[in-house]
Write a protein that holds these residues in place. Structure first.
Motif, PDB file in Angstrom:
ATOM      1  N   LEU A 227       0.749  -1.162  -0.168  1.00 50.45           N
ATOM      2  CA  LEU A 227      -0.455   0.349  -0.058  1.00 50.45           C
ATOM      3  C   LEU A 227       1.307   1.225  -0.006  1.00 50.45           C
ATOM      4  N   ASN A 228       1.747   1.189   0.033  1.00 51.22           N
ATOM      5  CA  ASN A 228       3.031   2.501  -0.475  1.00 51.22           C
ATOM      6  C   ASN A 228       2.910   3.200   0.840  1.00 51.22           C
ATOM      7  N   ILE A 229       2.705   2.780   2.206  1.00 51.01           N
ATOM      8  CA  ILE A 229       2.415   3.351   3.353  1.00 51.01           C
ATOM      9  C   ILE A 229       3.579   3.250   4.134  1.00 51.01           C
ATOM     10  N   PRO A 230       4.262   4.367   4.171  1.00 52.13           N
ATOM     11  CA  PRO A 230       5.567   4.544   4.860  1.00 52.13           C
ATOM     12  C   PRO A 230       5.782   4.034   6.869  1.00 52.13           C
ATOM     13  N   TYR A 231       6.350   3.363   7.085  1.00 50.13           N
ATOM     14  CA  TYR A 231       6.930   3.111   8.832  1.00 50.13           C
ATOM     15  C   TYR A 231       8.162   2.744   9.005  1.00 50.13           C
ATOM     16  N   GLY A 232       7.742   3.144  10.328  1.00 51.45           N
ATOM     17  CA  GLY A 232       9.370   3.768  10.730  1.00 51.45           C
ATOM     18  C   GLY A 232      10.154   4.173  12.457  1.00 51.45           C
ATOM     19  N   ILE A 233      10.266   4.825  12.523  1.00 47.46           N
ATOM     20  CA  ILE A 233      10.179   5.508  13.275  1.00 47.46           C
ATOM     21  C   ILE A 233      10.386   7.138  13.332  1.00 47.46           C
TER      22      ILE A 233
ATOM     23  N   MET B 256      14.969  -8.032  14.195  1.00 49.81           N
ATOM     24  CA  MET B 256      16.204  -7.280  14.831  1.00 49.81           C
ATOM     25  C   MET B 256      16.980  -6.558  13.767  1.00 49.81           C
ATOM     26  N   ASP B 257      16.726  -6.906  12.372  1.00 42.40           N
ATOM     27  CA  ASP B 257      17.936  -6.131  11.013  1.00 42.40           C
ATOM     28  C   ASP B 257      16.566  -5.013  10.994  1.00 42.40           C
ATOM     29  N   LEU B 258      15.631  -5.342  11.116  1.00 42.46           N
ATOM     30  CA  LEU B 258      14.107  -3.244  11.431  1.00 42.46           C
ATOM     31  C   LEU B 258      14.047  -3.012  12.132  1.00 42.46           C
ATOM     32  N   LEU B 259      14.443  -3.406  14.053  1.00 44.10           N
ATOM     33  CA  LEU B 259      14.699  -2.805  14.533  1.00 44.10           C
ATOM     34  C   LEU B 259      16.393  -1.906  13.799  1.00 44.10           C
ATOM     35  N   THR B 260      17.210  -2.014  13.472  1.00 40.25           N
ATOM     36  CA  THR B 260      18.282  -1.545  13.292  1.00 40.25           C
ATOM     37  C   THR B 260      18.346  -0.565  11.952  1.00 40.25           C
TER      38      THR B 260
ATOM     39  N   GLY C  91      15.291   1.565  11.987  1.00 42.59           N
ATOM     40  CA  GLY C  91      14.721   2.338  12.204  1.00 42.59           C
ATOM     41  C   GLY C  91      13.166   1.681  11.139  1.00 42.59           C
ATOM     42  N   LYS C  92      13.172   0.523  11.284  1.00 44.51           N
ATOM     43  CA  LYS C  92      11.476   0.851  10.081  1.00 44.51           C
ATOM     44  C   LYS C  92      10.707   0.105  11.273  1.00 44.51           C
ATOM     45  N   VAL C  93      11.102  -0.643  12.460  1.00 44.00           N
ATOM     46  CA  VAL C  93      10.304  -1.290  13.662  1.00 44.00           C
ATOM     47  C   VAL C  93      10.668  -0.269  14.611  1.00 44.00           C
TER      48      VAL C  93
ATOM     49  N   ALA D 164      10.189 -10.436  34.177  1.00 44.58           N
ATOM     50  CA  ALA D 164       9.455  -9.380  33.103  1.00 44.58           C
ATOM     51  C   ALA D 164       9.445  -9.186  31.691  1.00 44.58           C
ATOM     52  N   PRO D 165       8.580  -8.651  30.822  1.00 41.31           N
ATOM     53  CA  PRO D 165       8.953  -8.069  29.990  1.00 41.31           C
ATOM     54  C   PRO D 165       9.915  -7.695  28.651  1.00 41.31           C
ATOM     55  N   ASN D 166      11.112  -8.073  28.146  1.00 49.34           N
ATOM     56  CA  ASN D 166      12.174  -7.579  28.138  1.00 49.34           C
ATOM     57  C   ASN D 166      12.062  -7.045  26.448  1.00 49.34           C
ATOM     58  N   ILE D 167      12.330  -5.309  26.189  1.00 50.68           N
ATOM     59  CA  ILE D 167      11.449  -5.037  25.535  1.00 50.68           C
ATOM     60  C   ILE D 167      13.116  -4.893  24.321  1.00 50.68           C
ATOM     61  N   LEU D 168      12.960  -4.908  22.980  1.00 54.38           N
ATOM     62  CA  LEU D 168      13.801  -4.491  22.653  1.00 54.38           C
ATOM     63  C   LEU D 168      13.678  -3.190  21.429  1.00 54.38           C
ATOM     64  N   THR D 169      14.679  -2.169  21.028  1.00 55.86           N
ATOM     65  CA  THR D 169      14.319  -1.039  20.260  1.00 55.86           C
ATOM     66  C   THR D 169      15.915  -1.489  19.655  1.00 55.86           C
ATOM     67  N   LYS D 170      16.007  -0.253  18.233  1.00 55.58           N
ATOM     68  CA  LYS D 170      17.467   0.298  17.968  1.00 55.58           C
ATOM     69  C   LYS D 170      18.186   0.875  19.205  1.00 55.58           C
ATOM     70  N   ASP D 171      17.591   1.266  19.591  1.00 53.84           N
ATOM     71  CA  ASP D 171      19.014   1.388  21.244  1.00 53.84           C
ATOM     72  C   ASP D 171      19.545  -0.209  21.510  1.00 53.84           C
TER      73      ASP D 171
END
Length: 225
Positions: A123-129, A147-151, A153-155, A197-204
């Motif tokens: 649908l050509n919808i831009p996604y990321g941060i 994990m690649d998508l996090l790096t 900045g897409k998720v 506790a859940p562990n959250i993965l982000t780009k950082d």
């Protein structure tokens, strides 16, 4: 999204499945807890936010959408991904066609997330941060491609889950029970659930959980108590 109205869509794995509904409920509680902090009216405790959000989740589940004006949040659409990329892709296409202005998308699992991203690309919808991009969160699973998508900045975020270590731990537990490596007293008094506790993965922080050559994030210990 501070200062912006949140138009949220939620793709639940399967309604009626306690784990999947609990994850969605927990996500909504965390979102509302943080949102109230942003608005200068914080909850006294996280537990208060959880109870507050539980009632909201039930209303959302019964209606498929919900306005939460006190948090400046609208859940505009929802659907069942049924734990497959194909189903999630169709649900995402329907949601995004009807609601092209959503700015936050919750997806139950990374399997469904794969289909959701295909829908976004189609649908050509831009996604990321970045500014103006749709924020996407996967609430289960951390395979190498996610994990690649996090790096990139897409998720926005994914939740740590290593299916292999969970499965291996259960097999080890069964062996301990059958082979007598665990006392009968302990074996007969295992808890229904072990909470951690859940562990959250982000780009950082995602690079801390990569293992070269491994498909999933580095495993975390699972406490059987």
């Amino acid at each position: 999204l501070k200062g912006e109205h949140i138009d949220l869509a939620m793709i639940i794995g399967r309604y009626g499945q306690s784990m999947m509904e609990s994850k969605a409920n927990g996500y909504l509680a965390g979102l509302i807890y943080s949102r109230f902090e942003q608005l200068g009216k914080p909850f006294a405790t996280k537990e208060d936010a959880m109870l507050y959000s539980y009632d909201l989740y039930l209303k959302f589940r019964d209606n498929g959408k919900l306005d939460i004006p006190e948090a400046d949040i609208s859940i505009v659409a929802s659907g069942e991904g049924l734990l497959t990329a194909n189903n999630a892709m169709k649900i995402a296409e329907d949601i995004l066609t009807a609601h092209p202005d959503i700015n936050l998308l919750y997806v139950d699992t990374h399997m469904e997330g794969e289909g959701v991203l295909l829908a976004l690309d189609t649908l050509n919808i831009p996604y990321g941060i970045g500014d103006g991009e749709l924020r996407v969160v996967f609430c289960d699973g951390a395979p190498d491609w996610a994990m690649d998508l996090l790096t990139e900045g897409k998720v926005l975020a994914i939740v740590h889950n290593n299916p292999a270590i969970i499965s291996n731990s259960m097999v080890d537990l069964v062996h301990d029970l059958i082979e007598g490596n665990m006392s009968t007293e302990k074996a007969n008094n295992l808890t229904i659930s072990s909470y951690f506790a859940p562990n959250i993965l982000t780009k950082d922080n995602v690079d801390e959980f990569r293992v070269e050559g491994e498909k999933y994030a580095v495993p975390l210990p699972i406490p059987f108590v």
